[in-house]
Every structure is written in C-alpha cells, then in structure tokens.
Write a protein that holds these residues in place. Structure first.
Motif, PDB file in Angstrom:
ATOM      1  N   LEU A  38       0.701  -1.328  -0.036  1.00 21.25           N
ATOM      2  CA  LEU A  38      -0.132  -0.017  -0.118  1.00 21.25           C
ATOM      3  C   LEU A  38       0.660   1.076  -0.184  1.00 21.25           C
ATOM      4  O   LEU A  38       0.790   2.110  -0.843  1.00 21.25           O
ATOM      5  CB  LEU A  38      -0.801   0.031   1.444  1.00 21.25           C
ATOM      6  CG  LEU A  38      -1.977  -1.008   1.214  1.00 21.25           C
ATOM      7  CD1 LEU A  38      -2.691  -1.290   2.664  1.00 21.25           C
ATOM      8  CD2 LEU A  38      -2.916  -1.080  -0.011  1.00 21.25           C
ATOM      9  N   LEU A  58     -10.270  -6.248   3.864  1.00 24.83           N
ATOM     10  CA  LEU A  58      -9.689  -5.972   2.467  1.00 24.83           C
ATOM     11  C   LEU A  58     -10.490  -4.580   2.198  1.00 24.83           C
ATOM     12  O   LEU A  58      -9.973  -3.596   1.676  1.00 24.83           O
ATOM     13  CB  LEU A  58     -10.152  -6.940   1.467  1.00 24.83           C
ATOM     14  CG  LEU A  58      -9.478  -8.199   1.759  1.00 24.83           C
ATOM     15  CD1 LEU A  58      -9.734  -9.341   0.724  1.00 24.83           C
ATOM     16  CD2 LEU A  58      -7.957  -7.909   1.539  1.00 24.83           C
ATOM     17  N   ILE A  93      -8.370  -2.556  -0.523  1.00 28.02           N
ATOM     18  CA  ILE A  93      -7.679  -3.641  -1.371  1.00 28.02           C
ATOM     19  C   ILE A  93      -9.009  -4.451  -2.020  1.00 28.02           C
ATOM     20  O   ILE A  93      -9.809  -5.232  -1.467  1.00 28.02           O
ATOM     21  CB  ILE A  93      -7.011  -4.629  -0.406  1.00 28.02           C
ATOM     22  CG1 ILE A  93      -5.836  -4.076   0.398  1.00 28.02           C
ATOM     23  CG2 ILE A  93      -6.285  -5.661  -1.336  1.00 28.02           C
ATOM     24  CD1 ILE A  93      -4.943  -4.958   1.156  1.00 28.02           C
ATOM     25  N   SER A 143      -4.034  -4.886 -10.020  1.00 30.28           N
ATOM     26  CA  SER A 143      -2.825  -4.909  -9.437  1.00 30.28           C
ATOM     27  C   SER A 143      -1.752  -3.919 -10.134  1.00 30.28           C
ATOM     28  O   SER A 143      -1.190  -3.226  -9.312  1.00 30.28           O
ATOM     29  CB  SER A 143      -2.027  -5.994  -8.971  1.00 30.28           C
ATOM     30  OG  SER A 143      -1.397  -6.761  -9.812  1.00 30.28           O
TER      31      SER A 143
END
Length: 190
Positions: free
Chosen positions: A95, A134, A139, A160
């Motif tokens: 992150l 998440l 995420i 991603s």
C-alpha cells in the motif's frame, strides 16, 4: 447435507494456466492446506513457475517485493490467518510503497454449510472478517469459488498493475481437490 464440493473449487491446472497468462515467474508462499493441490501442481518444473517457500507470511510478502524489484512477476499464496498476520508488511510494501502484488488467500476454517453463500454469513470470525478487512484497507478482491472463477485471476492481476498495489483472490474452498464420500470414487477423479 449432501454437497458436491468440486462445484465450489477452481482446478489447480486452471490457476496455473492463468498464472502463465499473467506472466508470473515466481510464487512465494507459506503452504496453505486449502491450496495444497496448487502447491503440488507447482512442484512440476515444466510449469515454468518457481516456488519460494517461506516461514512466515511477512517473509512471503517481503521476498515477493524483492523479486518484483528484480523485475519478476510474483503471486503470493497464504491462508486468511496468515494474511492477517502479514498486514503490516502488506501496508508498508504494497500500500505505502505501491508495489503491485497478487495474493491468493485461502479461507481456512470455512464450513461446508457456508459454501455457495456469502463468507460474511460464516459462523467463524476469521472467515467473516476477510472481505470487510480488505474493504477497510481499500484492497480490491475477487472470489475463486467455482469453475469459471479462474477468469478473475487475470482481472485481479491487471488491477494490481493499474492501481500499483495489492489485490486478493479469495479461495473459498480447496483448489482442485474434489472430495468424495465414497473413497473408491476418489481414485476415479484423477
């Protein structure tokens, strides 16, 4: 209750095919019982994917970050409890440092009665809390819960890269291991 668990799983060979489509060179892992079929399939060196076993989930994330820095494409295989244990490494490397990482997280502890339902309805906290965690961490995640869900691997991989951060594929049941009540049928499935 009579269920056909194979309807709730994705085969290891399809996962490997999708890993190849993504150009994955390495997998870092703390072996996960739910992904044992995938671990066994990755032992075949003809897949072209090298496996780096680690002793902790933090180490799996850290080794993956190093491989990424060296220009390699990496997937990380862990189970939910281990993912929770690695949150600081996920935060720092994925992150904060914006390293794209593809996680496959096995839902250890998910009860058979919960298959085909939302994991948020599980009686077990470690299963129920994965998706909300998440979401709290921002995420993105996809589920690997049945045949056809392997398409989510490439979608997650692309996400991603686009977001420059972590994404998670949640393996809700054993990858590639159909379970049979009749032991004689077990040998016929191979």
């Amino acid at each position: 209750m009579d269920i056909a668990p194979s309807q709730y799983s994705v085969s290891a060979s399809r996962v490997i095919d999708e890993f190849r489509n993504c150009g994955i060179d390495y997998v870092t892992t703390v072996p996960d019982m739910l992904q044992i079929a995938l671990h066994q399939a990755l032992e075949d060196q003809s897949t072209g994917i090298r496996v780096v076993p680690t002793t902790t989930e933090d180490q799996a994330v850290e080794v993956a970050a190093g491989l990424h820095a060296g220009g390699k494409n990496v997937a990380i295989l862990v189970q939910n409890q281990g993912f929770y244990a690695a949150i600081n490494s996920v935060r720092a490397l994925c992150l904060d440092s914006k390293i794209p990482m593809l996680f496959i997280v096995g839902q250890f502890g998910r009860e058979f009665a919960n298959l085909g339902k939302s994991p948020r309805e599980s009686r077990r906290l470690m299963v129920r809390m994965l998706e909300p965690l998440l979401e709290t961490l921002d995420i993105p995640y996809w589920r690997l819960e049945g045949p056809g869900d392997e398409k989510n691997i490439f979608a997650a991989w692309q996400a991603s890269r686009e977001r420059q951060g972590p994404v998670v594929l949640i393996a809700g049941h054993f990858i590639g291991f159909p379970q049979f009540r009749d032991p004689a049928k077990r040998h016929q499935a191979a």
